[in-house]
Design a protein around this motif. Structure first.
Motif, PDB file in Angstrom:
ATOM      1  N   HIS A  67       0.830  -1.205   0.000  1.00 48.05           N
ATOM      2  CA  HIS A  67       0.000   0.000   0.000  1.00 48.05           C
ATOM      3  C   HIS A  67       0.870   1.264   0.000  1.00 48.05           C
ATOM      4  CE1 HIS A  67      -3.126   2.874   1.159  1.00 48.05           C
ATOM      5  NE2 HIS A  67      -2.353   3.252   2.166  1.00 48.05           N
ATOM      6  N   TYR A  68       1.936   1.256   0.775  1.00 44.92           N
ATOM      7  CA  TYR A  68       2.804   2.433   0.850  1.00 44.92           C
ATOM      8  C   TYR A  68       3.669   2.582  -0.396  1.00 44.92           C
ATOM      9  CZ  TYR A  68       1.358   2.844   5.690  1.00 44.92           C
ATOM     10  OH  TYR A  68       0.612   2.999   6.827  1.00 44.92           O
ATOM     11  N   PHE A  69       3.979   1.461  -1.061  1.00 45.11           N
ATOM     12  CA  PHE A  69       4.643   1.553  -2.352  1.00 45.11           C
ATOM     13  C   PHE A  69       3.764   2.298  -3.353  1.00 45.11           C
ATOM     14  CE2 PHE A  69       7.579  -2.184  -1.453  1.00 45.11           C
ATOM     15  CZ  PHE A  69       8.725  -1.423  -1.553  1.00 45.11           C
ATOM     16  N   GLY A  70       2.473   1.985  -3.327  1.00 45.97           N
ATOM     17  CA  GLY A  70       1.543   2.688  -4.208  1.00 45.97           C
ATOM     18  C   GLY A  70       1.472   4.173  -3.905  1.00 45.97           C
ATOM     19  N   ASN A  71       1.465   4.530  -2.606  1.00 42.31           N
ATOM     20  CA  ASN A  71       1.471   5.949  -2.236  1.00 42.31           C
ATOM     21  C   ASN A  71       2.715   6.663  -2.753  1.00 42.31           C
ATOM     22  OD1 ASN A  71      -0.924   5.551  -0.910  1.00 42.31           O
ATOM     23  ND2 ASN A  71      -0.035   5.552   1.137  1.00 42.31           N
TER      24      ASN A  71
ATOM     25  N   ILE B 132       3.251   9.761  -5.690  1.00 43.46           N
ATOM     26  CA  ILE B 132       3.950  11.024  -5.432  1.00 43.46           C
ATOM     27  C   ILE B 132       5.167  11.182  -6.342  1.00 43.46           C
ATOM     28  CG2 ILE B 132       5.245  12.329  -3.702  1.00 43.46           C
ATOM     29  CD1 ILE B 132       3.494  10.905  -1.578  1.00 43.46           C
ATOM     30  N   ALA B 133       5.975  10.131  -6.440  1.00 43.89           N
ATOM     31  CA  ALA B 133       7.264  10.250  -7.120  1.00 43.89           C
ATOM     32  C   ALA B 133       7.124  10.391  -8.632  1.00 43.89           C
ATOM     33  CB  ALA B 133       8.133   9.040  -6.780  1.00 43.89           C
ATOM     34  N   VAL B 134       6.271   9.589  -9.254  1.00 41.38           N
ATOM     35  CA  VAL B 134       6.174   9.607 -10.720  1.00 41.38           C
ATOM     36  C   VAL B 134       5.702  10.968 -11.243  1.00 41.38           C
ATOM     37  CG1 VAL B 134       5.029   8.577 -12.718  1.00 41.38           C
ATOM     38  CG2 VAL B 134       5.875   7.116 -10.873  1.00 41.38           C
ATOM     39  N   PRO B 135       4.581  11.527 -10.753  1.00 41.86           N
ATOM     40  CA  PRO B 135       4.201  12.869 -11.242  1.00 41.86           C
ATOM     41  C   PRO B 135       5.229  13.940 -10.898  1.00 41.86           C
ATOM     42  CG  PRO B 135       2.363  11.810 -10.110  1.00 41.86           C
ATOM     43  CD  PRO B 135       3.571  10.994  -9.821  1.00 41.86           C
ATOM     44  N   ALA B 136       5.835  13.848  -9.710  1.00 36.06           N
ATOM     45  CA  ALA B 136       6.816  14.864  -9.317  1.00 36.06           C
ATOM     46  C   ALA B 136       8.023  14.862 -10.251  1.00 36.06           C
ATOM     47  CB  ALA B 136       7.256  14.637  -7.879  1.00 36.06           C
ATOM     48  N   VAL B 137       8.516  13.684 -10.611  1.00 38.94           N
ATOM     49  CA  VAL B 137       9.671  13.596 -11.510  1.00 38.94           C
ATOM     50  C   VAL B 137       9.313  14.116 -12.898  1.00 38.94           C
ATOM     51  CG1 VAL B 137      11.233  11.994 -12.666  1.00 38.94           C
ATOM     52  CG2 VAL B 137      10.757  11.712 -10.238  1.00 38.94           C
TER      53      VAL B 137
ATOM     54  N   LEU C  52      18.365  10.646 -10.475  1.00 47.70           N
ATOM     55  CA  LEU C  52      18.612  11.362  -9.224  1.00 47.70           C
ATOM     56  C   LEU C  52      17.312  11.789  -8.556  1.00 47.70           C
ATOM     57  CD1 LEU C  52      21.644  13.600 -10.259  1.00 47.70           C
ATOM     58  CD2 LEU C  52      21.695  11.568  -8.816  1.00 47.70           C
ATOM     59  N   LEU C  53      16.377  12.337  -9.348  1.00 50.93           N
ATOM     60  CA  LEU C  53      15.113  12.793  -8.775  1.00 50.93           C
ATOM     61  C   LEU C  53      14.325  11.640  -8.189  1.00 50.93           C
ATOM     62  CD1 LEU C  53      13.902  15.376 -11.450  1.00 50.93           C
ATOM     63  CD2 LEU C  53      14.748  15.867  -9.156  1.00 50.93           C
ATOM     64  N   SER C  54      14.307  10.511  -8.875  1.00 55.78           N
ATOM     65  CA  SER C  54      13.558   9.356  -8.368  1.00 55.78           C
ATOM     66  C   SER C  54      14.092   8.917  -7.010  1.00 55.78           C
ATOM     67  CB  SER C  54      13.644   8.200  -9.370  1.00 55.78           C
ATOM     68  OG  SER C  54      13.095   8.569 -10.617  1.00 55.78           O
ATOM     69  N   ILE C  55      15.406   8.899  -6.875  1.00 56.81           N
ATOM     70  CA  ILE C  55      16.007   8.473  -5.609  1.00 56.81           C
ATOM     71  C   ILE C  55      15.758   9.506  -4.525  1.00 56.81           C
ATOM     72  CG2 ILE C  55      18.207   7.953  -4.473  1.00 56.81           C
ATOM     73  CD1 ILE C  55      19.175   6.821  -7.130  1.00 56.81           C
ATOM     74  N   TRP C  56      15.920  10.788  -4.840  1.00 54.64           N
ATOM     75  CA  TRP C  56      15.730  11.845  -3.839  1.00 54.64           C
ATOM     76  C   TRP C  56      14.279  11.895  -3.351  1.00 54.64           C
ATOM     77  CZ3 TRP C  56      18.740  16.069  -7.007  1.00 54.64           C
ATOM     78  CH2 TRP C  56      20.120  15.804  -6.911  1.00 54.64           C
ATOM     79  N   ILE C  57      13.342  11.870  -4.277  1.00 52.72           N
ATOM     80  CA  ILE C  57      11.936  11.974  -3.891  1.00 52.72           C
ATOM     81  C   ILE C  57      11.468  10.711  -3.199  1.00 52.72           C
ATOM     82  CG2 ILE C  57       9.596  12.257  -4.810  1.00 52.72           C
ATOM     83  CD1 ILE C  57      10.768  14.010  -7.002  1.00 52.72           C
ATOM     84  N   TYR C  58      11.936   9.579  -3.661  1.00 45.48           N
ATOM     85  CA  TYR C  58      11.553   8.314  -3.036  1.00 45.48           C
ATOM     86  C   TYR C  58      12.033   8.244  -1.591  1.00 45.48           C
ATOM     87  CZ  TYR C  58      11.255   3.266  -2.274  1.00 45.48           C
ATOM     88  OH  TYR C  58      10.970   2.024  -1.759  1.00 45.48           O
TER      89      TYR C  58
ATOM     90  N   GLY D  39      -2.052   8.379   8.464  1.00 44.94           N
ATOM     91  CA  GLY D  39      -1.079   7.303   8.286  1.00 44.94           C
ATOM     92  C   GLY D  39      -1.203   6.586   6.967  1.00 44.94           C
ATOM     93  N   ASP D  40      -2.421   6.408   6.457  1.00 40.93           N
ATOM     94  CA  ASP D  40      -2.608   5.691   5.196  1.00 40.93           C
ATOM     95  C   ASP D  40      -2.113   6.476   3.994  1.00 40.93           C
ATOM     96  OD1 ASP D  40      -3.698   3.547   6.499  1.00 40.93           O
ATOM     97  OD2 ASP D  40      -5.774   4.184   6.220  1.00 40.93           O
ATOM     98  N   ASN D  41      -1.888   7.779   4.149  1.00 40.49           N
ATOM     99  CA  ASN D  41      -1.409   8.603   3.042  1.00 40.49           C
ATOM    100  C   ASN D  41       0.104   8.743   3.023  1.00 40.49           C
ATOM    101  OD1 ASN D  41      -4.096   9.037   2.359  1.00 40.49           O
ATOM    102  ND2 ASN D  41      -4.215  10.991   3.445  1.00 40.49           N
ATOM    103  N   MET D  42       0.793   8.146   3.976  1.00 35.82           N
ATOM    104  CA  MET D  42       2.237   8.274   4.066  1.00 35.82           C
ATOM    105  C   MET D  42       2.937   7.511   2.941  1.00 35.82           C
ATOM    106  SD  MET D  42       3.414  10.011   6.725  1.00 35.82           S
ATOM    107  CE  MET D  42       2.880  10.689   8.305  1.00 35.82           C
ATOM    108  N   PRO D  43       4.119   7.982   2.504  1.00 40.77           N
ATOM    109  CA  PRO D  43       4.913   7.221   1.528  1.00 40.77           C
ATOM    110  C   PRO D  43       5.652   6.075   2.196  1.00 40.77           C
ATOM    111  CG  PRO D  43       6.016   9.256   2.078  1.00 40.77           C
ATOM    112  CD  PRO D  43       4.688   9.301   2.780  1.00 40.77           C
ATOM    113  N   ILE D  44       6.453   5.368   1.413  1.00 41.21           N
ATOM    114  CA  ILE D  44       7.088   4.137   1.879  1.00 41.21           C
ATOM    115  C   ILE D  44       8.096   4.389   2.994  1.00 41.21           C
ATOM    116  CG2 ILE D  44       8.903   4.273   0.142  1.00 41.21           C
ATOM    117  CD1 ILE D  44       7.186   1.101   1.502  1.00 41.21           C
ATOM    118  N   THR D  45       8.747   5.562   2.995  1.00 38.86           N
ATOM    119  CA  THR D  45       9.737   5.831   4.036  1.00 38.86           C
ATOM    120  C   THR D  45       9.106   5.892   5.419  1.00 38.86           C
ATOM    121  OG1 THR D  45       9.473   8.187   3.501  1.00 38.86           O
ATOM    122  CG2 THR D  45      11.347   7.038   2.534  1.00 38.86           C
TER     123      THR D  45
END
Length: 297
Positions: A80-84, A88-93, A222-228, A241-247
């Motif tokens: 679930h957090y991978f999906g979150n 975030i990461a794909v549109p941001a990059v 670089l952006l993918s790693i930084w944002i991820y 909590g359900d909206n949090m990213p994987i980190t």
């Protein structure tokens, strides 16, 4: 007198210089020092906590298994957090690369009085510490209402809010890199296209942008790693909590009174897998993007 002849195909041995031995020794030690935490985390993740609590971490293992990885994946609801994070990461990059390439194209292909100043304004945004603007930014996110667009009805506690802040903070660096790369492209390409009647958008989209693929691939990596790997903005701008990213999913592996460090190590290694996939998938483009212009005078 007869001179000795060297047999055909014989290889001459080059003398081993002490400086070369010291260099390779330094490189090996440095590589091991960088890999030591990762290898130690993998070693701990493969051992059950009961064994390490009894014998200590610096001990020979009796049993190695993947149970900690399975438990970490299930207990943290990692899928679930991978999906979150992807949300975030794909549109941001993509948005960061698009906007920064537009800025870079404008400042590198058009001459005007504020050309350099405009690029410096975008680049200066990277020099501003995130902690300095967090209080006004937090209040601003609470004041912006987005009914029907986000689940919370506000910019706060939404994936859109994280996408926007990542775009704002990463666009300056990307614009600076792309502008320098676009300046190295021959101006005759765009001048010939202008003579043929090409519009500014066609110059950007069909001529200049395809030539920037190596630089774009390096920046995308670089952006993918930084944002991820971002934790700060998600911690401040997300409350559900359900909206949090994987980190932030690793917090689910920590209990109130007890934390299994072996389980956390397994979860941390699982969260690192996507960044490795991105790097190895774009490794060739990433390296070529970093070495662009290395042979130019």
């Amino acid at each position: 007198m007869s001179t000795p002849t060297v047999a055909l195909g014989a290889k001459q041995r080059t003398p081993v210089r002490p400086a070369r031995v010291l260099l390779h020794t330094f490189l090996v030690v440095t590589a091991l020092a960088w890999l030591a935490p990762l290898l130690w985390a993998a070693f701990s993740a493969l051992r059950p906590y009961s064994e390490t609590s009894e014998k200590g971490y610096v001990s020979w293992p009796d049993k190695l298994s993947l149970d900690n990885f399975t438990n970490a994946f299930e207990q943290s609801d990692m899928l679930h957090y991978f999906g979150n994070t992807l949300l975030i990461a794909v549109p941001a990059v993509l948005v960061t690369l698009l906007l920064s390439s537009m800025v870079a194209f404008y400042v590198s292909r058009f001459d005007f009085r504020l050309n350099l100043a405009l690029l410096l304004v975008f680049t200066a945004g990277n020099l501003l510490p995130q902690q300095v603007i967090i209080t006004p930014l937090y209040r601003l996110y609470l004041l912006i209402d987005l009914p029907g667009i986000t689940m919370s009805g506000k910019l706060y506690d939404s994936a859109l809010g994280l996408v926007l802040i990542h775009v704002a903070f990463q666009s300056g660096f990307c614009a600076f890199v792309l502008a320098n790369y676009m300046r190295s492209l021959p101006h005759e390409l765009t001048e010939a296209a202008l003579v043929d009647g090409a519009s500014v958008w066609r110059l950007y989209w069909q001529i200049v942008l395809p030539l920037c693929k190596p630089a774009m691939a390096a920046l995308a990596t670089l952006l993918s790693i930084w944002i991820y790997n971002d934790f700060f903005w998600a911690l401040v701008l997300i409350s559900t909590g359900d909206n949090m990213p994987i980190t932030s999913a690793l917090n689910n592996l920590s209990g109130q009174y007890f934390t299994d460090p072996n389980l956390v190590a397994a979860g941390a290694l699982l969260t690192a897998i996507p960044t490795l996939i991105v790097y190895f998938a774009l490794q060739r483009q990433f390296v070529s993007g970093l070495t662009l212009g290395a042979n130019k005078g």
